[in-house]
Enzyme design. Sequence first.
Site, PDB file in Angstrom:
ATOM      1  N   GLU A 111       0.746  -1.115  -0.029  1.00 30.98           N
ATOM      2  CA  GLU A 111       0.014   0.182  -0.062  1.00 30.98           C
ATOM      3  C   GLU A 111       0.996   1.330   0.023  1.00 30.98           C
ATOM      4  O   GLU A 111       1.877   1.355   0.801  1.00 30.98           O
ATOM      5  CB  GLU A 111      -1.001   0.101   1.260  1.00 30.98           C
ATOM      6  CG  GLU A 111      -1.923   1.125   1.302  1.00 30.98           C
ATOM      7  CD  GLU A 111      -2.789   1.379   2.515  1.00 30.98           C
ATOM      8  OE1 GLU A 111      -2.189   0.738   3.577  1.00 30.98           O
ATOM      9  OE2 GLU A 111      -3.636   2.135   2.476  1.00 30.98           O
TER      10      GLU A 111
ATOM     11  N   ARG B 191       5.196 -13.185   8.760  1.00 23.19           N
ATOM     12  CA  ARG B 191       5.868 -11.770   8.698  1.00 23.19           C
ATOM     13  C   ARG B 191       7.358 -11.903   9.521  1.00 23.19           C
ATOM     14  O   ARG B 191       7.438 -12.645  10.547  1.00 23.19           O
ATOM     15  CB  ARG B 191       5.105 -10.603   9.093  1.00 23.19           C
ATOM     16  CG  ARG B 191       4.583 -10.440  10.428  1.00 23.19           C
ATOM     17  CD  ARG B 191       3.253  -9.521  10.208  1.00 23.19           C
ATOM     18  NE  ARG B 191       3.856  -8.255   9.843  1.00 23.19           N
ATOM     19  CZ  ARG B 191       2.974  -7.223   9.323  1.00 23.19           C
ATOM     20  NH1 ARG B 191       1.646  -7.567   9.510  1.00 23.19           N
ATOM     21  NH2 ARG B 191       3.427  -6.118   8.949  1.00 23.19           N
TER      22      ARG B 191
ATOM     23  N   LYS C 211       4.621   0.648  10.439  1.00 26.15           N
ATOM     24  CA  LYS C 211       4.633   1.939   9.596  1.00 26.15           C
ATOM     25  C   LYS C 211       4.282   3.109  10.492  1.00 26.15           C
ATOM     26  O   LYS C 211       4.778   4.384  10.385  1.00 26.15           O
ATOM     27  CB  LYS C 211       4.018   1.733   8.451  1.00 26.15           C
ATOM     28  CG  LYS C 211       4.650   1.338   7.279  1.00 26.15           C
ATOM     29  CD  LYS C 211       3.682   1.485   5.905  1.00 26.15           C
ATOM     30  CE  LYS C 211       4.238   0.585   4.925  1.00 26.15           C
ATOM     31  NZ  LYS C 211       3.232   0.356   3.861  1.00 26.15           N
TER      32      LYS C 211
END
Length: 544
Positions: free
Chosen positions: A34, A259, A269
């Site tokens: 994204e 992950r 983030k």
Amino acid sequence: MEEIRAPKNFIEEMIEQDIAEKGLAHIQTRFPPEPNGYLHIGHAKALCIDFSIAEKFGGSCNLRYDDTNPTKEDEEYVDAIQEDIAWLGFHWANVFYGSDYFDTCYEMAVKLIKKGVAFVCDLGRDQIREYRGTLTEPGKNSPWRDRSVEENLNLFERMKNGEFPDGSRTLRAKIDMASPNINLRDPAMYRIIHMSHHHQGDKWCIYPMYDFAHPIQDAIEGVTHSLCSLEYEAHRPLYDWVVEQCEFSHRPRQIEFARLNLTNTVMSKRLLRSLVEEGRVTGWDDPRMPTLCGLRRRGYTPESIRDFIFRVGVAKADSTVETAMLEHCVREDLNAHAHRMMAVLDPLKVIIENWEEGEFEDVELEYLPGGTEKRALRFGRELYIEREDFSPNPPPKYFRLKPDGEVRLKGAYVVRCTGYETDADNNVTAVYCTYDPETRGGQCERKVKGTLHWLPVADAIPAEIRLYENLLLPETEAGQDFTKRLNPNSLAVVQGFIEPALAEKEPGYRCQFMRMGYFCADLDSTPNKPIYNRIVGLKDSFKL
RNA sequence: UGGGGUGUCGCCAAGUGGUAAGGCAUCGGACUUUGACUCCGAGAUUCGCAGGUUCAAAUCCCGCCACCCCAGCCA
């Protein structure tokens, strides 16, 4: 650099099975970031998996911006993302924007309405939550669930035409409000957001949700395997539902993996953004950041990062890898390629008493151990050595310079300490030595325990040297409070000296300072103002 | 608590009924004009725990425990 072995993981096995059972001719994957921030080491894992698996099966991987939410995204990140992927050495087959499929998404939504499996819901945010039920209690149907197809069609079109304000209505899938999987309790497929989109402009005021858009995007692109992280596992039934209801002939398969987490590293983030916005770092590419651009700036090589990702492996268990593993990978890469250079971070003057003032002698230094390429350095009466390489009161097993002790100056002579001077505070200000002319570098049998790096005072060039530590303290030191975990000593700037040959190197040049670790000429440095960032220290280099 | 996942050496991770790979870290030792590098060597009688099936189980069955994810009109 040669590619490290590619371990066969469970995803590859599943794909092999698909190939055998379904007769798949081409394997297609995608990396779908994204555009709401910079890529970090965590993305590198997803990226390596997406690209390398496609490559391994002779297929291809698309870069696709997952840009379905204009409130969080920005074009600013688009270029940066491509730069980082290219830097890591991966090649995408195509660059796509998920938002370019909005027309198809809209058509599909209409199709679902006509099939009676989607409806326009007038419930507000809070009401939707109330109707959804809880983990243990089933939800109840929305009062708008049984609108006619015609009414739904009419309302949905008017949503698209901008007749309703944000949040007033949603398009929802009609699945099962009593499903034990909450994601299947009539999830929202479209929401109203009157905001211009960074890539689509003002064309739309309704935007599809990830759960609706992603499977459609995958199906359109012919993605055979949609690889994502574990948190989407519970969304897979919904993913499959969308593919099924849209009646795509191509059926992509979603496979999840764990992950990457790293000790002493923030990977969120949101947190990384706050570091940038609060000015705790100089930007997304601050060398202390775990972003790919930060690591690049610091001097990490793309090869070492890829090697690291492959060593970590792919599995489904939550895990946190020690940063020591990453550091090992850079050291291994750099050890083979980085030139050995002389630099003194904290200078202490040494005077060679039996060397004539004003006299100099060139000594040759290898760029790499055992290598043939060399450059010269002038040996003379006044030299700098590292302050910590001399001890007036040496502890046991101290191999470096000490009163009456002998040590080799790298590439030059063996010297013996004859005395030293101190100031009023008892700090050593100068060390006196005599050199042994018989011990010229390369032609002497005599062994001494210690070898020191050094620089001639006359030729030493001032340089700024930045020593980095982990941005975060170990959890045991500061608990879960993120702000308290920020390491106040994450950066130390030192005014040191480097040898002349090094001052001429290009930014990005990587080398090893003898006994100090690996360094990289900073992108901001110039020949007049050399700046070096420490990539990583030498193992045990400071242990006595 | 409903659902979905995961538990193999300090950290990753192979293993898919036949008697515990590998890497990082650690600890020995050799080598060394970087106390680096390199090189050799050491390490799980044991696979979250407890039963069971079997000649044989980390792998099959059963019960339990721990941790992670899901109740955004985020992705």
